[in-house]
Every structure is written in C-alpha cells, then in structure tokens.
Motif scaffolding. Structure first.
Motif: not given
Length: 210
Positions: A36-39, A57-62, A65-71
């Motif tokens: 949210v902060g990065s967006v 920031q786009v890279c951090l968001i990606a 999101l990838f980490s959340l998907y894996k979790l």
C-alpha cells in the motif's frame, strides 16, 4: 490547502506506511502495508515526474505481490509432538519467546505436571506450543474436554493455520470440547475466528469439536 502541499503530504503518507511495515512482526502484514505504501509513493513519484523512483516502487510492488502469492499458496505441513511439561526444549522455547507470549498469555508461566503439552512443528521448525489441562473425563478415563492454557505460535506462523491443525488433531485424539479464558482482546478475537463462543454464564470461550 495548496495542491502542492497536499501532494507532499500524500508522498509522506506513502513513506510513513513503508516505514511502519518494517515494524510488523507478521510477514503477511508487512507485505500488505508495504505494498500500500509503495503504491502511494509510486503515484507521488509519477506526479512529480520522478520516474526512476516510480520504477523502483513498481518493482517493490511486484516483489510484495509475488511474496504474498507464495505465502498464501504454500501449504504448511504441521506435526504435533507430545512432550512432558518439564521438557528442556519447552523451557527454552518459552523463555526465548517470553516477551511475546506475555502479550497474549500474561498469566502463563510453565505447563503443570498433568497438562497435555504439544510442540507444534512445521517442516521441522518449532512453530508454537499448545498446553491444556483436563476439563472433562470420558467413560474410558481419558480426557474428552480440555481447558486451554496456551496456544501460542511465533509471528511467522500466526495465520490461524497452526490453530486449525491443532483443532483437527485434538478431535482425532478424542477430545470433544475445548475451553479457554482470556482478557486479552487480540486473543479473544483469535478465539472467535477459530469458532470459539463466549459463554456469558462463566465468561469462558468454548468450542465443541464433535
């Protein structure tokens, strides 16, 4: 208020959320708040035409999101290991996490001799501890109701998955009912999420496993 001032405040909000995310003990909360902060900060960077910052920031968001998907898509495999109340590793585990445990179980110190004590393991890693005393005895003489004294998991596994596993495990062991008592709002919220209902007559949280 001047638009430029509002824009600056918007940017500060994004920075603040990114910093706050680093204080989270839960990995999931860290990733969500950081995203949210990065967006917000990415939008701010685009508004001030700071494209390298926006790209970062786009890279951090990606990554988030990838980490959340894996979790969320990695199944945790738990094992409950029955141990004695005076087991040396239990003492170590409780002492190592004592400050965090006190936040949820301020009155708990050590399991008693007759308690059922389980070390909750996940892929060989200690994830938590469960300890309860007999609250009801079946005709066979075994405990079919337990009064939970502690059902603690370390932050990395604090997504209710360990709790759900223990409910299933205890049911398979013949336990028919669990009771718990707490004055800690966060723990009460967890119990409600796990299906416990507050009995106003005795101010105990109760859950039937049958």
């Amino acid at each position: 208020m001047d638009k430029q001032v509002l824009l600056e405040l918007f940017g500060y909000l994004g920075s603040f959320l990114v910093i706050v995310s680093m204080l989270m003990t839960s990995v999931v909360k860290l990733r969500i708040i950081n995203t949210v902060g990065s967006v917000i900060f990415c939008i701010y960077a685009l508004c001030i035409h700071s494209y390298p910052t926006a790209a970062m920031q786009v890279c951090l968001i990606a990554i988030n999101l990838f980490s959340l998907y894996k979790l969320n898509n990695t199944k945790k495999e738990y094992v409950a290991v029955s141990v004695k109340s005076n087991d040396g590793f239990i003492s170590y585990f409780l002492n190592e996490n004592s400050s965090d445990i006190k936040n949820f179980f301020p009155d708990f110190s050590m399991p008693e001799d007759n308690d059922r004590v389980y070390l909750i393991m996940c892929s060989g890693v200690p994830a938590g501890i469960f300890s309860a005393s007999a609250a009801g005895i079946s005709e066979s003489g075994s405990a079919d109701a337990l009064a939970v004294k502690i059902d603690y998991t370390i932050p990395a596994y604090r997504d209710c998955s360990a709790g759900k596993y223990m409910l299933s495990y205890l049911k398979a062991q013949g336990v028919k009912k669990l009771t718990a008592n707490t004055k800690v709002p966060s723990h009460a919220k967890y119990l409600s999420k796990m299906g416990f209902c507050l009995n106003s007559a005795n101010n105990m949280y109760e859950k039937n496993l049958i």
